[in-house]
Design an enzyme around this catalytic site. Structure first.
Site, PDB file in Angstrom:
ATOM      1  CD  GLU A  64      33.277 -28.658  47.486  1.00  0.00           C
ATOM      2  OE1 GLU A  64      34.444 -28.279  47.616  1.00  0.00           O
ATOM      3  OE2 GLU A  64      32.709 -28.822  46.371  1.00  0.00           O
ATOM      4  CG  ASP A 106      29.534 -30.939  39.704  1.00  0.00           C
ATOM      5  OD1 ASP A 106      29.166 -29.864  39.215  1.00  0.00           O
ATOM      6  OD2 ASP A 106      29.744 -31.077  40.925  1.00  0.00           O
ATOM      7  CB  SER A 107      32.725 -27.882  39.232  1.00  0.00           C
ATOM      8  OG  SER A 107      31.809 -27.993  40.299  1.00  0.00           O
ATOM      9  CB  CYS A 140      27.482 -28.729  37.171  1.00  0.00           C
ATOM     10  SG  CYS A 140      28.087 -27.131  37.731  1.00  0.00           S
ATOM     11  CB  CYS A 147      23.549 -25.424  43.716  1.00  0.00           C
ATOM     12  SG  CYS A 147      25.238 -25.931  44.118  1.00  0.00           S
ATOM     13  CG  HIS A 170      27.813 -28.645  46.275  1.00  0.00           C
ATOM     14  ND1 HIS A 170      28.158 -28.720  44.956  1.00  0.00           N
ATOM     15  CD2 HIS A 170      28.976 -28.795  46.989  1.00  0.00           C
ATOM     16  CE1 HIS A 170      29.469 -28.903  44.858  1.00  0.00           C
ATOM     17  NE2 HIS A 170      29.982 -28.960  46.076  1.00  0.00           N
TER      18      HIS A 170
HETATM   19  N1  DGL Z   1      27.785 -28.172  41.309  1.00  0.00           N
HETATM   20  C1  DGL Z   1      27.729 -26.746  41.055  1.00  0.00           C
HETATM   21  C2  DGL Z   1      26.296 -26.353  40.649  1.00  0.00           C
HETATM   22  O1  DGL Z   1      25.371 -27.180  40.636  1.00  0.00           O
HETATM   23  C3  DGL Z   1      28.207 -25.940  42.223  1.00  0.00           C
HETATM   24  C4  DGL Z   1      29.688 -26.078  42.507  1.00  0.00           C
HETATM   25  C5  DGL Z   1      30.575 -25.115  41.726  1.00  0.00           C
HETATM   26  O2  DGL Z   1      30.403 -23.882  41.844  1.00  0.00           O
HETATM   27  O3  DGL Z   1      31.438 -25.579  41.039  1.00  0.00           O
HETATM   28  O4  DGL Z   1      26.065 -25.214  40.293  1.00  0.00           O
END
Ligand code: DGL
Length: 275
Positions: free
Chosen positions: A162, A6-7, A69, A194, A196
């Site tokens: 976060e 993931d990012s 992600c 997402c 998160h």
């Molecule tokens: N984990 C990313 C998602 O599911 C969100 C975080 C990011 O923008 O890097 O889209």
């Protein structure tokens, strides 16, 4: 070995589900914190980052890679799948969530929330269209319900999660504002597009009301993997099973370990890697 990336941290909500359900496999998690957030980058740039992450994990010996992600799964998944052609196998989180939402919806009113990148890509609408084209043609005799889709980009939610502000008044106010159009449209199924958002799930549920079914892309991804393994037994057999876990980050390992532990629900020790 299974690679999950993931990012940054969100993918750890996916990893958490994998560890619960499939603890026997060896996992490498890669958080590309140095390039986060992906949600505000152009699609071209996200594609480049995804190729870089896949390349890295493939070199580490991962035979299966999960793009944990939504932003990175939106368009880049097909891009990397076409480059690697199954070696390694690469899966995203978007298709399982779409399938689950189509099963869950009672009235065909599906809402999608995600980063700016995910929503702007239109990827969820495209997958819904592919999986259930008859829903889109109310005049078609096969149509039993018409799917109406309402989307909402929620760019403030990732930084709020976060910053550890999931239970705060500002987050609740922002959530109410973002979710208002979805409530007004009487969305009966809401895709948390997402990785998160599982950390905000109970607040989102409270705001949407208990009659609205929430579909988490993190949960849907792992729900789908059992049947994927059945369809690909030789790939499943080739995955090593010693129960090892490695946590890697492209940026600060201390921040990664501190925050990552919250996403995963257990302590982790992150190591920094250079691409
Ligand atoms: N984990 C990313 C998602 O599911 C969100 C975080 C990011 O923008 O890097 O889209």
């Amino acid at each position: 070995m299974i690679g999950i990336f993931d990012s940054g941290f969100g993918g750890l909500t996916v990893m958490k589900e994998y560890l619960k359900r499939f603890p026997e496999y060896d996992y490498i998690y890669l958080g590309d914190q140095a390039n986060a957030p992906y949600g505000n980058h152009s699609q071209d740039h996200v594609n480049k980052l995804v190729v870089q992450n896949v390349e890295f994990l493939a070199k580490k010996g991962c035979k299966l890679i999960i793009i944990a992600c939504n932003t990175a799964s939106a368009d880049a998944l097909r891009h990397v799948q076409s480059i690697y052609k199954g070696k390694p196998a690469i899966l995203g989180v978007l298709i399982p969530a779409t399938e689950e939402a189509l099963k869950a919806t009672r009235f065909g009113n599906i809402g999608i929330i995600g980063t700016r990148g995910t929503i702007a890509s239109g990827a969820y609408e495209r997958e819904l269209n592919k999986l259930a084209p008859e829903f889109y043609k109310p005049t078609d005799k096969r149509a039993n319900k018409t799917v109406r889709i309402v989307t909402q980009a929620c760019p403030l939610l990732v930084p709020l999660v976060e910053e550890g502000m999931t239970d705060s008044t500002p987050t609740n106010m922002i959530l109410k504002k973002y979710l208002m159009p979805l409530k007004a449209a009487q969305v009966d199924t809401l895709i948390l597009g997402c990785t998160h958002y599982p950390l905000l799930q109970k607040h989102i549920q409270r705001t949407m009301g208990k009659q609205c079914k929430l579909v988490s892309s993190s949960q849907a991804s792992v729900d789908a993997i059992g049947s994927y393994f059945k369809r690909h037994p030789s790939l499943e057999k080739s995955l090593s099973k010693k129960g090892t876990r490695t946590y890697l980050t492209s940026d600060d390992p201390k921040r990664f370990s501190d925050l990552g532990g919250r996403f995963l629900g257990q302590k982790i020790q992150g190591e920094k890697v250079e691409f």
